[in-house]
Design a protein around this motif. Sequence first.
Motif, PDB file in Angstrom:
ATOM      1  N   LYS A 328     -17.603  84.760  -6.489  1.00 59.64           N
ATOM      2  CA  LYS A 328     -16.994  83.832  -5.624  1.00 59.64           C
ATOM      3  C   LYS A 328     -16.024  83.140  -6.970  1.00 59.64           C
ATOM      4  O   LYS A 328     -16.525  82.897  -7.697  1.00 59.64           O
ATOM      5  CB  LYS A 328     -17.714  82.757  -4.996  1.00 59.64           C
ATOM      6  CG  LYS A 328     -16.859  82.009  -4.037  1.00 59.64           C
ATOM      7  CD  LYS A 328     -17.988  81.148  -2.993  1.00 59.64           C
ATOM      8  CE  LYS A 328     -17.081  80.409  -2.036  1.00 59.64           C
ATOM      9  NZ  LYS A 328     -17.992  79.534  -1.259  1.00 59.64           N
ATOM     10  N   ILE A 329     -14.696  83.700  -7.085  1.00 51.32           N
ATOM     11  CA  ILE A 329     -13.909  83.481  -7.975  1.00 51.32           C
ATOM     12  C   ILE A 329     -13.015  82.107  -8.167  1.00 51.32           C
ATOM     13  O   ILE A 329     -12.495  81.907  -7.155  1.00 51.32           O
ATOM     14  CB  ILE A 329     -13.163  84.791  -8.629  1.00 51.32           C
ATOM     15  CG1 ILE A 329     -12.573  84.768  -9.920  1.00 51.32           C
ATOM     16  CG2 ILE A 329     -12.356  85.042  -7.320  1.00 51.32           C
ATOM     17  CD1 ILE A 329     -12.189  86.188 -10.407  1.00 51.32           C
ATOM     18  N   GLY A 330     -13.101  81.486  -9.268  1.00 50.30           N
ATOM     19  CA  GLY A 330     -12.217  80.209  -9.378  1.00 50.30           C
ATOM     20  C   GLY A 330     -11.072  80.189 -10.477  1.00 50.30           C
ATOM     21  O   GLY A 330     -11.302  81.547 -11.425  1.00 50.30           O
ATOM     22  N   THR A 331     -10.534  79.481 -10.528  1.00 49.23           N
ATOM     23  CA  THR A 331      -9.348  79.711 -11.911  1.00 49.23           C
ATOM     24  C   THR A 331     -10.127  79.540 -13.153  1.00 49.23           C
ATOM     25  O   THR A 331      -9.687  80.242 -14.136  1.00 49.23           O
ATOM     26  CB  THR A 331      -8.370  78.540 -11.559  1.00 49.23           C
ATOM     27  OG1 THR A 331      -9.431  77.289 -11.636  1.00 49.23           O
ATOM     28  CG2 THR A 331      -7.790  78.382 -10.551  1.00 49.23           C
ATOM     29  N   ASN A 332     -11.301  79.036 -13.260  1.00 56.74           N
ATOM     30  CA  ASN A 332     -11.773  78.968 -14.504  1.00 56.74           C
ATOM     31  C   ASN A 332     -13.339  79.583 -14.625  1.00 56.74           C
ATOM     32  O   ASN A 332     -14.221  79.130 -15.434  1.00 56.74           O
ATOM     33  CB  ASN A 332     -12.032  77.441 -14.969  1.00 56.74           C
ATOM     34  CG  ASN A 332     -12.786  76.684 -14.130  1.00 56.74           C
ATOM     35  OD1 ASN A 332     -13.136  76.871 -12.870  1.00 56.74           O
ATOM     36  ND2 ASN A 332     -13.345  75.594 -14.597  1.00 56.74           N
ATOM     37  N   GLY A 333     -13.606  80.480 -13.751  1.00 57.28           N
ATOM     38  CA  GLY A 333     -14.910  81.341 -13.785  1.00 57.28           C
ATOM     39  C   GLY A 333     -15.094  81.715 -12.628  1.00 57.28           C
ATOM     40  O   GLY A 333     -14.418  81.740 -11.355  1.00 57.28           O
ATOM     41  N   VAL A 334     -16.334  82.147 -12.410  1.00 54.22           N
ATOM     42  CA  VAL A 334     -16.922  83.095 -11.174  1.00 54.22           C
ATOM     43  C   VAL A 334     -18.347  82.611 -10.745  1.00 54.22           C
ATOM     44  O   VAL A 334     -19.137  82.035 -11.832  1.00 54.22           O
ATOM     45  CB  VAL A 334     -16.865  84.538 -11.500  1.00 54.22           C
ATOM     46  CG1 VAL A 334     -18.195  84.925 -12.704  1.00 54.22           C
ATOM     47  CG2 VAL A 334     -17.383  85.342  -9.969  1.00 54.22           C
ATOM     48  N   ILE A 335     -18.695  82.377  -9.623  1.00 50.11           N
ATOM     49  CA  ILE A 335     -19.957  81.902  -9.264  1.00 50.11           C
ATOM     50  C   ILE A 335     -20.866  83.152  -8.327  1.00 50.11           C
ATOM     51  O   ILE A 335     -20.111  83.703  -7.496  1.00 50.11           O
ATOM     52  CB  ILE A 335     -19.804  80.653  -8.056  1.00 50.11           C
ATOM     53  CG1 ILE A 335     -18.962  79.717  -8.773  1.00 50.11           C
ATOM     54  CG2 ILE A 335     -20.972  80.260  -7.516  1.00 50.11           C
ATOM     55  CD1 ILE A 335     -18.630  78.517  -7.750  1.00 50.11           C
ATOM     56  N   HIS A 336     -21.936  83.305  -8.722  1.00 46.85           N
ATOM     57  CA  HIS A 336     -22.925  84.114  -7.846  1.00 46.85           C
ATOM     58  C   HIS A 336     -23.719  83.324  -7.449  1.00 46.85           C
ATOM     59  O   HIS A 336     -24.362  82.518  -8.342  1.00 46.85           O
ATOM     60  CB  HIS A 336     -23.505  85.396  -8.898  1.00 46.85           C
ATOM     61  CG  HIS A 336     -22.506  85.850  -9.737  1.00 46.85           C
ATOM     62  ND1 HIS A 336     -21.628  86.834  -9.152  1.00 46.85           N
ATOM     63  CD2 HIS A 336     -22.390  86.203 -11.193  1.00 46.85           C
ATOM     64  CE1 HIS A 336     -20.989  87.385 -10.048  1.00 46.85           C
ATOM     65  NE2 HIS A 336     -21.411  86.899 -11.227  1.00 46.85           N
ATOM     66  N   TYR A 337     -24.228  83.304  -6.282  1.00 48.37           N
ATOM     67  CA  TYR A 337     -25.336  82.383  -5.573  1.00 48.37           C
ATOM     68  C   TYR A 337     -26.693  83.205  -5.881  1.00 48.37           C
ATOM     69  O   TYR A 337     -27.053  84.273  -5.670  1.00 48.37           O
ATOM     70  CB  TYR A 337     -25.178  82.343  -4.085  1.00 48.37           C
ATOM     71  CG  TYR A 337     -23.865  81.515  -3.564  1.00 48.37           C
ATOM     72  CD1 TYR A 337     -24.120  80.635  -2.802  1.00 48.37           C
ATOM     73  CD2 TYR A 337     -22.691  81.701  -4.091  1.00 48.37           C
ATOM     74  CE1 TYR A 337     -22.981  79.873  -2.420  1.00 48.37           C
ATOM     75  CE2 TYR A 337     -21.616  81.095  -3.763  1.00 48.37           C
ATOM     76  CZ  TYR A 337     -21.721  80.048  -2.695  1.00 48.37           C
ATOM     77  OH  TYR A 337     -20.765  79.506  -2.415  1.00 48.37           O
ATOM     78  N   VAL A 338     -27.685  82.441  -6.135  1.00 49.35           N
ATOM     79  CA  VAL A 338     -28.959  82.780  -6.431  1.00 49.35           C
ATOM     80  C   VAL A 338     -29.950  81.825  -5.613  1.00 49.35           C
ATOM     81  O   VAL A 338     -29.801  80.463  -5.199  1.00 49.35           O
ATOM     82  CB  VAL A 338     -29.514  82.607  -7.800  1.00 49.35           C
ATOM     83  CG1 VAL A 338     -28.880  83.715  -8.794  1.00 49.35           C
ATOM     84  CG2 VAL A 338     -29.302  81.241  -8.595  1.00 49.35           C
ATOM     85  N   ASN A 339     -31.009  82.318  -5.012  1.00 47.14           N
ATOM     86  CA  ASN A 339     -31.975  81.635  -4.053  1.00 47.14           C
ATOM     87  C   ASN A 339     -33.412  81.348  -4.937  1.00 47.14           C
ATOM     88  O   ASN A 339     -34.256  81.118  -4.273  1.00 47.14           O
ATOM     89  CB  ASN A 339     -32.227  82.502  -2.700  1.00 47.14           C
ATOM     90  CG  ASN A 339     -32.867  83.872  -3.022  1.00 47.14           C
ATOM     91  OD1 ASN A 339     -33.218  84.199  -4.200  1.00 47.14           O
ATOM     92  ND2 ASN A 339     -32.890  84.897  -2.097  1.00 47.14           N
ATOM     93  N   GLU A 340     -33.256  81.424  -6.064  1.00 45.05           N
ATOM     94  CA  GLU A 340     -34.321  80.950  -7.031  1.00 45.05           C
ATOM     95  C   GLU A 340     -33.821  80.088  -8.134  1.00 45.05           C
ATOM     96  O   GLU A 340     -32.554  80.569  -8.693  1.00 45.05           O
ATOM     97  CB  GLU A 340     -35.146  81.945  -7.397  1.00 45.05           C
ATOM     98  CG  GLU A 340     -36.564  82.187  -6.733  1.00 45.05           C
ATOM     99  CD  GLU A 340     -37.389  83.400  -7.314  1.00 45.05           C
ATOM    100  OE1 GLU A 340     -37.610  83.450  -8.620  1.00 45.05           O
ATOM    101  OE2 GLU A 340     -37.792  84.118  -6.559  1.00 45.05           O
TER     102      GLU A 340
END
Length: 608
Positions: A328-340
Amino acid sequence: GREMKRLTLFALAITLIATVFAAKTPYQAVLQHSRIRGRARGPNVCAMQKIPGTDKKYFTNCKQWYHRKICALPLVNIYKTLGVIGATTTKMYSERANLQEEIEGPGSFTFFAPSNEAWAALPTEILDALVSNVNIELLNALHYHMINKRLTSDDLKHGALFPSMYQDFDVHIQHYSNGVVTVNCARLVKTDQHATNGIVHVVDRVITAITNNVNSLIDTDDDLDTLRTAVAAAGLTSLLENEGSYTIFAPTNEAFEKIPPETLTRILGDPVALKDLLNYHILKNLHCSESIVAGTPLETLQGTVLEVGCDGEEMTINGKAIVTQRDKIGTNGVIHYVNELLIPDSAKTLLELVEESVVTTASRLFKDAGLTDHLIGSEAVTLLAPLNDAFKDKSLAMTPDMKKLLRNHILKEKFSSKSLYHGQELETLGGLKLRVFVFRNSLCIENACIAAHDKNGRYANMFIVDQILAPPMGTVMDILKADDRFSTLVGIIQRAGLSELLNKKGTYTFFAPTNAAFNAMPRADLNKLMNPKELANLLRYHIGEEFLVSGAVTSHTRVTPLTGDKLELGTLNSTVYVNRVPVVETDLMATNGVVHAVDVIIKPLRKS
C-alpha cells in the motif's frame, strides 16, 4: 558440418578483410549494413535476426551468411509494439480509450504496460468502473502509466520520481541492488521494448496514482485503529507525515489483540518501550514486496534488524508468514499489513526475554526460587542464565542453597558484555563479588562463559552462559582439603612444601590428581617420589601459572606449568584433555585460581 565450418571461416575472413579496409569494428560494419537494409521501413530501423525460442536478436548485414533467409524486425510504434510483446489487453484498452492515435503518432513516450495477467488480477469493481467510463477513467488510468519521454531501465534510478501523463501525478521508481526495478511497487517483468516513438516496459500490476502520505493511509483505515492511537501516543505522527521513503509493517487491530493484555498495557503506558516497538516495525528504506527475493536482514528505525524473506508467494518476517496485505504505497513510503506484533527485546521485561529464549530450565528455576519480582520490575540488573545442558546430572531441588545460588546469578547493574574487562568485579543480589576473565576466544564470569549474544531488555539484560556459577569457596588449598578425593594430594603438597604457595594470592590452574591417580602409579614412579625435590617437580608440572576455566579451552590452548614446559589442552565431546589425560571434573573455583580434577598423573607428551 565441415561445409558449415568452412563457411564460418570464410565469413570470418571476409569480416577481417572488411575491417582492415574500413577500419570499423565488425559490429559497426554489420550495424551500418543493417541500417541500410532497414531504411525502406522507416527511420531508426535495423534489420534484425531473431533466434526462435529465445530473447536473442542479432543485427544482420544480410549477405550470404544466412542464405538470404533474413527476417527483418523493424521497430514499430508503441501501439503495434504492445501487440508484438504480448500486452494485448493493454493494446485493446488503449484502443477503447481512444489512446491509439496518440501512441501511434509522433512523440517519445515511456509506457509501463500492464501484462494481460495484471489486468486479469484487477478487482472486478475497479475494472468495471474504468470500462464504464472509457473516455475519462480508463484514459486517465492509462495515461498514469505513461511518461512524456523515453526512459530505458538504466534511466530508472532508485528513488526517482517522474511526472506521469495523468495530471503530472508522479510515478515512484525503485531500482534495487538485486536488479529488480519497480514502478509504484509493480515489477518490470519485461524491460526496454523499443518502439519508433518511445519505449515499453511490461509491468505485473495496474498502478494507480499516489496522493496520500503513509500517515493518512493509516488514519483512514479502520483495521489500523490501534496502530493510529499508538503512533500518536509515541509522538511518531510527524515522522510519518514528513518526507522519507520508509517501509512500515503495520500491525492490524487483530495483531494487537493477540498480545497478553498486561504486556500491551505496560508497553502502551511506557513511552520509551512504545517508541521502540513502533520503530521496530519501520524499515529505514523503502522495500516493495517484489524487491525481496531471498532472506535479507533489513535495518529498522529502532536500530536492530528484521529478517525479511519469502516463502513461496508469502512474504516472511523473522521466518514467519505474517504479512496479510502488501504494497500500500504512499508519497513517503510503503505499508505492508502484519497480523502479529513484532516486539523488540528493548521493549521486553527480563521475564519475557528468559521465557522466550532457549534457557527453559533456568527460567523455571528462577521462578521457583521466588525471584520473579526481579525479572518483571524496572530494576537495572543483569541475569546470568545457564544453558539447559548446564543442569544435566545436577539436583534441581529448591533447597536454601539452590535459592542462594540462583540469587547470585543476578548482577546488581545492567551490563553489556562488550564493556566488561579482565579483572572487573561484579556484585550479585546475594552480595557476592564475581570476577571477570577475558580470554582469547571467551569472556567468562568466574567459571561461566558467555555462550550467546546479549539479550538487552527494557530495563535489564540477560547473558546466556555455559555453566551454573560456582563462586569460589576459598583458596586452592582450602578446596583440596575440603574434598576427600584429594586426601593423598594434600599430604604430598605438605611434604613438598607447596601449601604456602597454594594459599597465597595468585591465578593458578591446578590439574589436581585424585587419590585414584596416585593409586594407579607404577611402583617405580612412586619410589622416585620419596625425594621431596622430585615430588615438588611433579606437582609443579600440574600447576599452570595462568588462570584457565574449561569454557575458554579450545583445541589450540597451551598452558605453561610452573616447571616452564608446555601443557597441551583440547576438548572433545565437552571433555577437556591435558596432554591427552581427560579432566574428570572441571572448574572448582578458588579465590587464587581454579582446580580441575584428573584421575591420571600427567606426563610430558613424547615428541612424535
